[in-house]
Design a protein around this motif. Structure first.
Motif, PDB file in Angstrom:
ATOM      1  N   PRO A 231      -6.202  12.420  -7.074  1.00 45.36           N
ATOM      2  CA  PRO A 231      -6.413  12.362  -5.626  1.00 45.36           C
ATOM      3  C   PRO A 231      -7.569  12.077  -5.107  1.00 45.36           C
ATOM      4  O   PRO A 231      -6.980  10.817  -3.594  1.00 45.36           O
ATOM      5  CB  PRO A 231      -6.286  13.894  -5.507  1.00 45.36           C
ATOM      6  N   GLY A 232      -8.747  12.214  -5.200  1.00 42.55           N
ATOM      7  CA  GLY A 232     -10.047  10.979  -4.558  1.00 42.55           C
ATOM      8  C   GLY A 232      -9.453   9.476  -4.640  1.00 42.55           C
ATOM      9  O   GLY A 232      -9.703   8.733  -3.697  1.00 42.55           O
ATOM     10  N   SER A 233      -9.544   9.071  -5.914  1.00 47.38           N
ATOM     11  CA  SER A 233      -9.820   7.807  -6.150  1.00 47.38           C
ATOM     12  C   SER A 233      -8.272   7.208  -5.896  1.00 47.38           C
ATOM     13  O   SER A 233      -8.011   6.080  -5.444  1.00 47.38           O
ATOM     14  CB  SER A 233      -9.974   7.358  -7.378  1.00 47.38           C
ATOM     15  N   MET A 234      -6.896   7.610  -5.817  1.00 41.83           N
ATOM     16  CA  MET A 234      -6.262   7.238  -5.877  1.00 41.83           C
ATOM     17  C   MET A 234      -5.568   6.976  -3.792  1.00 41.83           C
ATOM     18  O   MET A 234      -5.129   6.621  -3.914  1.00 41.83           O
ATOM     19  CB  MET A 234      -4.592   8.067  -6.209  1.00 41.83           C
ATOM     20  N   ALA A 235      -6.198   8.175  -3.471  1.00 42.18           N
ATOM     21  CA  ALA A 235      -6.053   7.942  -2.349  1.00 42.18           C
ATOM     22  C   ALA A 235      -6.488   6.589  -1.463  1.00 42.18           C
ATOM     23  O   ALA A 235      -6.594   6.310  -0.658  1.00 42.18           O
ATOM     24  CB  ALA A 235      -6.607   9.655  -1.115  1.00 42.18           C
ATOM     25  N   THR A 236      -8.075   6.818  -2.032  1.00 40.65           N
ATOM     26  CA  THR A 236      -8.960   5.754  -1.505  1.00 40.65           C
ATOM     27  C   THR A 236      -8.123   4.072  -2.185  1.00 40.65           C
ATOM     28  O   THR A 236      -7.551   3.292  -1.324  1.00 40.65           O
ATOM     29  CB  THR A 236      -9.819   5.267  -2.344  1.00 40.65           C
ATOM     30  N   ARG A 237      -7.329   4.095  -3.003  1.00 47.89           N
ATOM     31  CA  ARG A 237      -6.580   2.869  -3.426  1.00 47.89           C
ATOM     32  C   ARG A 237      -5.184   2.740  -2.499  1.00 47.89           C
ATOM     33  O   ARG A 237      -5.012   1.562  -2.346  1.00 47.89           O
ATOM     34  CB  ARG A 237      -6.475   3.197  -4.853  1.00 47.89           C
ATOM     35  N   VAL A 238      -4.706   3.962  -2.796  1.00 44.12           N
ATOM     36  CA  VAL A 238      -3.439   3.682  -1.600  1.00 44.12           C
ATOM     37  C   VAL A 238      -4.416   2.713   0.187  1.00 44.12           C
ATOM     38  O   VAL A 238      -3.273   2.459   0.783  1.00 44.12           O
ATOM     39  CB  VAL A 238      -2.962   4.996  -1.394  1.00 44.12           C
ATOM     40  N   GLN A 239      -5.582   3.368   0.354  1.00 46.60           N
ATOM     41  CA  GLN A 239      -5.667   2.778   2.178  1.00 46.60           C
ATOM     42  C   GLN A 239      -5.866   1.680   1.184  1.00 46.60           C
ATOM     43  O   GLN A 239      -5.798   1.180   2.819  1.00 46.60           O
ATOM     44  CB  GLN A 239      -6.646   4.233   2.313  1.00 46.60           C
ATOM     45  N   THR A 240      -6.358   1.318   0.307  1.00 41.76           N
ATOM     46  CA  THR A 240      -6.966  -0.339   0.560  1.00 41.76           C
ATOM     47  C   THR A 240      -6.161  -1.046   0.695  1.00 41.76           C
ATOM     48  O   THR A 240      -5.403  -1.917   1.272  1.00 41.76           O
ATOM     49  CB  THR A 240      -8.090  -0.048  -1.150  1.00 41.76           C
ATOM     50  N   LEU A 241      -4.610  -0.907  -0.172  1.00 40.93           N
ATOM     51  CA  LEU A 241      -3.346  -1.536  -0.765  1.00 40.93           C
ATOM     52  C   LEU A 241      -3.366  -1.618   0.437  1.00 40.93           C
ATOM     53  O   LEU A 241      -2.201  -2.957   1.135  1.00 40.93           O
ATOM     54  CB  LEU A 241      -2.832  -0.773  -1.186  1.00 40.93           C
ATOM     55  N   CYS A 242      -2.977  -0.588   1.340  1.00 32.64           N
ATOM     56  CA  CYS A 242      -2.646  -0.803   2.344  1.00 32.64           C
ATOM     57  C   CYS A 242      -2.355  -1.659   3.922  1.00 32.64           C
ATOM     58  O   CYS A 242      -2.406  -2.900   4.910  1.00 32.64           O
ATOM     59  CB  CYS A 242      -1.894   0.715   3.801  1.00 32.64           C
ATOM     60  N   GLN A 243      -4.225  -1.662   3.885  1.00 36.28           N
ATOM     61  CA  GLN A 243      -5.674  -1.698   4.178  1.00 36.28           C
ATOM     62  C   GLN A 243      -4.763  -3.549   3.842  1.00 36.28           C
ATOM     63  O   GLN A 243      -5.158  -4.754   4.729  1.00 36.28           O
ATOM     64  CB  GLN A 243      -6.670  -2.538   3.427  1.00 36.28           C
ATOM     65  N   GLU A 244      -4.740  -4.328   2.724  1.00 34.98           N
ATOM     66  CA  GLU A 244      -4.515  -5.290   2.239  1.00 34.98           C
ATOM     67  C   GLU A 244      -3.230  -5.663   2.594  1.00 34.98           C
ATOM     68  O   GLU A 244      -2.699  -7.154   3.172  1.00 34.98           O
ATOM     69  CB  GLU A 244      -4.391  -5.461   0.731  1.00 34.98           C
ATOM     70  N   ILE A 245      -2.432  -5.065   2.798  1.00 37.02           N
ATOM     71  CA  ILE A 245      -0.818  -5.424   3.146  1.00 37.02           C
ATOM     72  C   ILE A 245      -1.201  -5.772   4.896  1.00 37.02           C
ATOM     73  O   ILE A 245      -0.330  -6.921   5.473  1.00 37.02           O
ATOM     74  CB  ILE A 245       0.105  -4.373   3.099  1.00 37.02           C
ATOM     75  N   VAL A 246      -1.640  -4.997   5.433  1.00 40.55           N
ATOM     76  CA  VAL A 246      -1.887  -5.752   6.730  1.00 40.55           C
ATOM     77  C   VAL A 246      -2.897  -6.535   7.061  1.00 40.55           C
ATOM     78  O   VAL A 246      -2.349  -8.124   7.692  1.00 40.55           O
ATOM     79  CB  VAL A 246      -2.944  -4.535   7.410  1.00 40.55           C
ATOM     80  N   ASP A 247      -3.810  -6.822   6.351  1.00 42.58           N
ATOM     81  CA  ASP A 247      -4.732  -7.992   6.659  1.00 42.58           C
ATOM     82  C   ASP A 247      -3.806  -8.854   5.975  1.00 42.58           C
ATOM     83  O   ASP A 247      -4.021 -10.674   6.783  1.00 42.58           O
ATOM     84  CB  ASP A 247      -5.728  -8.181   5.536  1.00 42.58           C
ATOM     85  N   GLN A 248      -2.988  -9.590   4.496  1.00 43.30           N
ATOM     86  CA  GLN A 248      -2.542 -10.246   4.109  1.00 43.30           C
ATOM     87  C   GLN A 248      -1.340 -10.845   4.406  1.00 43.30           C
ATOM     88  O   GLN A 248      -0.701 -11.413   4.349  1.00 43.30           O
ATOM     89  CB  GLN A 248      -2.959 -10.734   2.508  1.00 43.30           C
ATOM     90  N   TRP A 249      -0.360  -9.865   4.743  1.00 37.66           N
ATOM     91  CA  TRP A 249       1.100 -10.309   4.717  1.00 37.66           C
ATOM     92  C   TRP A 249       1.473  -9.047   6.688  1.00 37.66           C
ATOM     93  O   TRP A 249       2.377  -9.069   6.658  1.00 37.66           O
ATOM     94  CB  TRP A 249       1.509  -9.374   3.904  1.00 37.66           C
ATOM     95  N   GLY A 250       0.981  -9.515   7.033  1.00 39.14           N
ATOM     96  CA  GLY A 250       1.155  -8.623   8.701  1.00 39.14           C
ATOM     97  C   GLY A 250       1.588  -7.035   8.582  1.00 39.14           C
ATOM     98  O   GLY A 250       2.317  -6.583   8.998  1.00 39.14           O
ATOM     99  N   GLY A 251       1.515  -6.186   7.754  1.00 41.35           N
ATOM    100  CA  GLY A 251       1.900  -4.904   7.677  1.00 41.35           C
ATOM    101  C   GLY A 251       3.549  -4.849   6.793  1.00 41.35           C
ATOM    102  O   GLY A 251       3.756  -4.016   6.371  1.00 41.35           O
ATOM    103  N   ASP A 252       3.587  -6.411   5.983  1.00 40.28           N
ATOM    104  CA  ASP A 252       5.327  -5.689   5.862  1.00 40.28           C
ATOM    105  C   ASP A 252       4.933  -6.136   4.564  1.00 40.28           C
ATOM    106  O   ASP A 252       4.593  -7.358   3.814  1.00 40.28           O
ATOM    107  CB  ASP A 252       5.800  -7.498   6.394  1.00 40.28           C
ATOM    108  N   ALA A 253       5.004  -5.133   3.645  1.00 42.02           N
ATOM    109  CA  ALA A 253       5.931  -5.107   1.572  1.00 42.02           C
ATOM    110  C   ALA A 253       5.456  -6.295   1.473  1.00 42.02           C
ATOM    111  O   ALA A 253       5.870  -6.799   0.126  1.00 42.02           O
ATOM    112  CB  ALA A 253       5.385  -3.804   1.678  1.00 42.02           C
ATOM    113  N   SER A 254       7.377  -5.922   2.331  1.00 42.03           N
ATOM    114  CA  SER A 254       8.192  -6.816   1.368  1.00 42.03           C
ATOM    115  C   SER A 254       8.187  -8.367   1.950  1.00 42.03           C
ATOM    116  O   SER A 254       8.509  -9.248   0.540  1.00 42.03           O
ATOM    117  CB  SER A 254       9.847  -6.611   2.083  1.00 42.03           C
ATOM    118  N   ALA A 255       7.761  -8.678   2.589  1.00 45.03           N
ATOM    119  CA  ALA A 255       7.156 -10.583   2.534  1.00 45.03           C
ATOM    120  C   ALA A 255       5.796 -10.356   1.553  1.00 45.03           C
ATOM    121  O   ALA A 255       6.756 -11.831   1.302  1.00 45.03           O
ATOM    122  CB  ALA A 255       5.989  -9.896   3.887  1.00 45.03           C
ATOM    123  N   LEU A 256       5.601  -9.520   0.698  1.00 50.21           N
ATOM    124  CA  LEU A 256       5.335 -10.411  -0.913  1.00 50.21           C
ATOM    125  C   LEU A 256       6.215 -10.992  -1.842  1.00 50.21           C
ATOM    126  O   LEU A 256       6.385 -11.437  -2.579  1.00 50.21           O
ATOM    127  CB  LEU A 256       4.946  -8.924  -1.500  1.00 50.21           C
TER     128      LEU A 256
END
Length: 190
Positions: free
Chosen positions: A78-103
Motif C-alpha cells: 500500500p505505501g509504495s503503490m499509493a505514492t505511485r498512484v498519486q504520482t501518476l495522477c499528478q503527471e496526468i494533471v501536469d501533462q494531459w490536463g487531468g484527462d487520462a484519455s488524452a493519452l
C-alpha cells in the motif's frame, strides 16, 4: 463496450466508464492478481470519493495511504503503490490536463505514439505500456494506426497473454494458463 476484468460488476463499470480508473488499474497490476489490481480503482473511489486525477493528486498523502491500507488493502504494497498512484495522477494533471484519455485521443495519435506516451508515465515500463496499448485496442475502441504492431505480441488477435485478452471467465483461465506456462519456461531456462 463493457469491460469484464474483475468479476465485480461495479468495478468493471468504473473501468469501462472512467479512463483514469483503467489506467490506475494497469498501474496496480503487479505482484497481485489481475482482478485485485483492477478492482483497486473502485476501492479508491469508495474510500476517498475521488475518481479524477486532480482530486487524487491533491489529496493529503497520509490520508490517501490510509485509504490504501484499509482492509482489504488496495494493493499488497500500500505505501509504495499509493505514492505511485498519486504520482501518476499528478503527471496526468501536469501533462494531459487531468484527462487520462488524452493519452490515446489527443491529436489522433498512432499506436507507436500512444506507446511512447504510456512509457513516459511513472510506473509504466515497456511491457506494461504494451499491455495497456493492447487493452485499449482490443477492448477500449482505440483504432490508432499500427497499434497492434506497437503492442507487440500483446496485440496479436486471439492471443491470451494479458489483461487485454480477458473478456470472460474462460478467457481469464486461458490468460492464467499462458502466464503459468511462461513462468515455467523461464524457470526451466534458468
Amino acid at each position: 463496450m463493457a469491460l469484464h476484468i474483475t468479476g465485480d460488476t461495479a468495478a468493471d463499470a468504473l473501468l469501462t466508464d472512467n479512463p483514469l480508473a483503467l489506467l490506475v488499474g494497469m498501474l496496480l497490476d503487479q505482484q497481485v492478481p489481475m482482478e485485485t489490481a483492477f478492482a483497486g480503482p473502485l476501492k479508491i473511489e469508495q474510500r476517498t470519493g475521488a475518481t479524477d486525477a486532480t482530486t487524487i493528486a491533491e489529496m493529503d498523502p497520509d490520508e490517501f495511504l490510509e485509504a490504501f491500507k484499509t482492509t482489504p488493502a488496495v494493493h499488497r504494497f500500500p505505501g509504495s503503490m499509493a505514492t505511485r498512484v498519486q504520482t501518476l495522477c499528478q503527471e496526468i494533471v501536469d501533462q494531459w490536463g487531468g484527462d487520462a484519455s488524452a493519452l490515446w485521443t489527443e491529436g489522433d495519435p498512432s499506436g507507436a505514439e500512444v506507446l511512447k506516451r504510456l512509457k513516459a508515465l511513472p510506473g509504466f515500463g515497456e511491457q506494461k505500456a504494451k499491455i495497456f496499448l493492447a487493452l485499449l485496442g482490443k477492448q477500449y475502441g482505440f483504432t490508432g494506426a499500427g497499434w497492434r504492431e506497437a503492442a507487440g505480441d500483446y496485440g496479436i488477435e486471439g492471443s491470451y497473454r494479458s489483461v487485454a485478452d480477458i473478456v470472460s471467465p474462460e478467457s481469464l483461465t486461458k490468460v492464467r494458463e499462458h502466464k503459468k506456462a511462461m513462468k515455467a519456461a523461464a524457470k526451466a531456462k534458468a
